[in-house]
Write a protein that holds these residues in place. Structure first.
Motif, short mmCIF file in Angstrom:
data_model
loop_
_atom_site.label_atom_id
_atom_site.label_comp_id
_atom_site.label_asym_id
_atom_site.label_seq_id
_atom_site.Cartn_x
_atom_site.Cartn_y
_atom_site.Cartn_z
N MET A 1 52.63 25.38 71.67
CA MET A 1 52.81 24.20 72.47
C MET A 1 54.08 24.40 73.76
O MET A 1 53.78 23.74 74.64
CB MET A 1 53.39 23.07 71.45
CG MET A 1 53.34 21.66 72.14
SD MET A 1 51.62 21.25 72.60
CE MET A 1 51.98 20.12 73.65
N SER A 2 55.03 24.99 73.30
CA SER A 2 56.03 25.39 74.28
C SER A 2 55.61 26.18 75.51
O SER A 2 55.92 25.78 76.80
CB SER A 2 57.33 26.12 73.79
OG SER A 2 56.69 27.35 73.23
N LYS A 3 54.70 26.98 75.29
CA LYS A 3 53.94 27.72 76.46
C LYS A 3 53.23 26.74 77.53
O LYS A 3 53.22 26.85 78.66
CB LYS A 3 53.30 28.88 75.89
CG LYS A 3 52.67 29.86 77.12
CD LYS A 3 52.03 31.05 76.39
CE LYS A 3 51.78 32.07 77.52
NZ LYS A 3 51.06 33.23 77.33
N LEU A 4 52.34 25.80 76.67
CA LEU A 4 51.85 24.82 77.33
C LEU A 4 52.60 23.86 78.19
O LEU A 4 52.40 23.59 79.52
CB LEU A 4 50.81 23.95 76.32
CG LEU A 4 50.02 22.82 77.09
CD1 LEU A 4 48.99 23.44 78.13
CD2 LEU A 4 49.56 21.68 75.90
N ILE A 5 53.80 23.26 77.70
CA ILE A 5 54.84 22.71 78.42
C ILE A 5 55.28 23.50 79.64
O ILE A 5 55.37 22.78 80.70
CB ILE A 5 55.86 22.29 77.55
CG1 ILE A 5 55.54 21.35 76.33
CG2 ILE A 5 57.14 21.45 78.12
CD1 ILE A 5 54.91 20.12 76.72
N THR A 6 55.58 24.81 79.39
CA THR A 6 56.05 25.33 80.81
C THR A 6 54.94 25.58 81.42
O THR A 6 55.18 25.48 82.87
CB THR A 6 56.62 26.96 79.91
OG1 THR A 6 57.32 26.66 78.95
CG2 THR A 6 57.31 27.84 80.97
N PHE A 7 53.68 25.85 81.02
CA PHE A 7 52.76 26.25 82.19
C PHE A 7 52.43 24.96 82.89
O PHE A 7 52.45 24.79 84.08
CB PHE A 7 51.39 26.69 81.49
CG PHE A 7 50.35 26.57 82.37
CD1 PHE A 7 50.30 27.78 83.22
CD2 PHE A 7 49.29 25.90 82.45
CE1 PHE A 7 49.06 27.67 83.98
CE2 PHE A 7 48.10 25.65 83.27
CZ PHE A 7 48.30 27.06 83.89
#
Length: 198
Positions: A1-7
């Motif tokens: 989820m953190s990767k999605l937020i960053t992206f």
């Protein structure tokens, strides 16, 4: 989820900066989503704050992205820029949570999370819903298409080529550069069903 937020934050940052530049060449309407100044909080920090306090399902962030895409398609004179991206984000996530999740917070809570007044949050919600013509339903096929696009682009980090994003407008064309088309996806799905029926 953190990767999605960053992206997502990286994508929205690039789109906003690009449309900030395009403002000089293409007139843009001012709406209730526009702040008088650019917020000091970064888009990533703002999205992380929403994720931390909104407690909505991860699907809400994908659906919020779908809603932002639909909003920009229905409102070509209101592109996402640095003055409106934060308000559009909190509104799209709130609307997605209300549509998807069985339990969600009220507008006053989302207003606190977003750093705005409850009255403003109410106005933003109404304008957002009318801005996308109340087109809230996201079919499983559309959801899968957006997820696939996001997954593919996250794998291809560094962040997406902005010109491929459906939220991006080129200086040459006032129309959106769509990464995919919902109607085409629906037609393809119907064709596949017909082929299976034969």
């Amino acid at each position: 989820m953190s990767k999605l937020i960053t992206f997502l934050s990286s994508l929205l940052q690039k789109v906003a900066e690009s449309n900030d530049v395009n403002r000089r060449f293409h007139p843009q309407k001012i709406s209730v989503f526009h702040g008088l100044t650019i917020p000091t909080i970064s888009i990533q920090s703002y999205l992380e704050r929403i994720f931390k306090y909104a407690n909505c399902s991860p699907s809400c962030f994908v659906v919020a992205y779908v809603y932002l895409d639909r909003f920009t398609q229905h409102q070509p004179s209101l592109p996402i820029n640095s003055f409106n991206v934060h308000r559009l984000l909190i509104t799209s996530v709130m609307v997605a949570a209300k549509f998807l999740d069985d339990m969600y917070y009220n507008n006053a809570y989302y207003a606190k999370v977003g750093g705005i007044s409850t009255t403003e949050m109410n106005f933003l919600e109404v304008d957002f819903l009318f801005g996308m013509s109340f087109h809230l339903n996201v079919t499983p096929n559309t959801f899968h298409t957006y997820c696939s696009y996001l997954q593919r682009e996250m794998i291809l980090q560094p962040p997406v080529n902005v010109a491929e994003s459906s939220l991006y407008r080129t200086a040459r064309s006032p129309k959106l550069q769509l990464c995919f088309n919902e109607e085409e996806s629906t037609q393809q799905q119907q064709q596949q069903k017909q082929q299976l029926a034969v």
